[in-house]
Scaffold this active site. Structure first.
Site, PDB file in Angstrom:
ATOM      1  CE1 TYR A  59     107.955 -19.590  50.326  1.00 47.99           C
ATOM      2  CE2 TYR A  59     108.595 -21.222  51.945  1.00 47.99           C
ATOM      3  CZ  TYR A  59     107.690 -20.750  51.020  1.00 47.99           C
ATOM      4  OH  TYR A  59     106.525 -21.445  50.795  1.00 47.99           O
ATOM      5  CG  PHE A 206      97.751 -18.618  53.486  1.00 45.24           C
ATOM      6  CD1 PHE A 206      99.030 -18.446  53.991  1.00 45.24           C
ATOM      7  CD2 PHE A 206      97.248 -17.645  52.639  1.00 45.24           C
ATOM      8  CE1 PHE A 206      99.800 -17.344  53.641  1.00 45.24           C
ATOM      9  CE2 PHE A 206      98.002 -16.537  52.288  1.00 45.24           C
ATOM     10  CZ  PHE A 206      99.290 -16.383  52.790  1.00 45.24           C
ATOM     11  N   PRO A 207      97.052 -22.728  56.207  1.00 46.62           N
ATOM     12  CG  PRO A 207      98.304 -24.051  57.675  1.00 46.62           C
ATOM     13  CD  PRO A 207      98.444 -23.124  56.496  1.00 46.62           C
ATOM     14  N   GLY A 209      94.378 -19.690  57.401  1.00 50.93           N
ATOM     15  CA  GLY A 209      93.781 -18.558  56.713  1.00 50.93           C
ATOM     16  C   GLY A 209      94.495 -17.262  57.016  1.00 50.93           C
ATOM     17  CB  THR A 212      91.195 -14.110  58.429  1.00 49.06           C
ATOM     18  OG1 THR A 212      91.340 -15.178  57.472  1.00 49.06           O
ATOM     19  CG2 THR A 212      92.157 -12.980  58.073  1.00 49.06           C
TER      20      THR A 212
END
Length: 283
Positions: A59, A206-207, A209, A212
């Site tokens: 990262y 991506f808990p 999403g 979205t």
């Protein structure tokens, strides 16, 4: 709903952690903004009771780990630092999997220096390298563990079949996995069941999403009933859905951090869980 879990059987963490990916710039390349802003978010996360900080050497690269150390070193006794290695970055769009012994070892030792620790609480292989025998990659992690450089071992982005192979090889105990999983993306459902059976923590990335899924009308309606955001409902669903799920949502915003952490106080009823469980997942 259980609010804590034990990583590797001995490291107790709050089940709502903090992920540092959003502290890096687009494509996880370079810094996102002033270091002082990132430091403020990290310190506030710990002030709010977060005990699991999830980062990675790529990262930035290196940016997120350095920020973690700048913000939190010397680390509070109850804070668990998780990082990852095994992927080499050469640009914002280039990711090169490298599971060779010398590469993984060098990455781990560099993370130790950046994080300013003698032992990493949870070291995760960021990807399994298809070009290197699995036993060799696990063997490298076993060596680092035996040398006292890592405490527990995790795997990132794997299948249930791959985890079964790892468990059958029985070279090292696996404390955690990280895969994409959220309210509308349950492609790793079989992996989650395997983790539950073996007491392995599942850290869903991506808990939310990537923002979205919070537009789902059922999620939005339940959020209105609780007077919270749809994102908070989506995070709460994960905490209710399985006791081994430990989401680590990331953000560079203090406002969003507070919102995410407040999701831990949202208690969903059985009926609400049935409605959310019944949503058609994308995976």
């Amino acid at each position: 709903m259980i609010d804590h879990l034990r990583l590797g059987g001995d490291l107790e963490v709050r089940r709502l952690g903090y992920g540092t990916a959003q502290l890096a710039g687009p494509g996880y390349w370079g810094p996102r903004g002033p270091a002082a802003d990132a430091v403020a978010v990290l310190r506030r996360a710990v002030e709010r009771g977060v005990t699991l900080i999830d980062t990675a050497d790529n990262y930035g690269p290196s940016v997120a780990e350095e920020l973690v150390a700048e913000a939190l070193y010397p680390y509070p006794a109850d804070v668990v630092i998780a990082t990852k290695g095994g992927v080499v970055r050469t640009s914002s769009s280039a990711w090169h999997i490298d599971g060779r012994r010398e590469t993984v070892r060098a990455m781990c030792e560099a993370s130790l220096r950046r994080l300013r620790v003698e032992r990493i609480d949870l070291y995760q292989l960021h990807r399994i390298d298809p070009e290197i025998p699995l036993a060799d990659q696990l063997g490298t992690l076993a060596e680092l563990r035996a040398e006292g450089k890592i405490r527990h071992i995790g795997l990132d982005t794997i299948t249930a079949e791959e985890l079964t192979r790892v468990l059958d090889l029985d070279i090292v105990p696996i404390a955690s996995v990280q895969n994409r999983y959220n309210l509308l993306d349950r492609a790793s459902g079989d992996l989650l069941k395997l983790c539950e059976a073996h007491g392995i923590a599942f850290l869903p990335w991506f808990p939310l999403g990537n923002g979205t899924l919070t537009q789902d009308p059922v999620c939005a309606a339940i959020a209105r009933d609780h007077e919270v955001s749809a994102g908070q409902v989506a995070l709460s669903w994960l905490l209710h859905h399985s006791p081994v799920l430990c989401p680590t949502p990331g953000t560079g915003s203090l406002v969003h951090l507070e919102e995410n952490l407040d999701a831990g106080a949202v208690r969903l009823s059985t009926q609400e869980m049935v409605r959310l469980d019944g949503l058609t997942p994308r995976g």
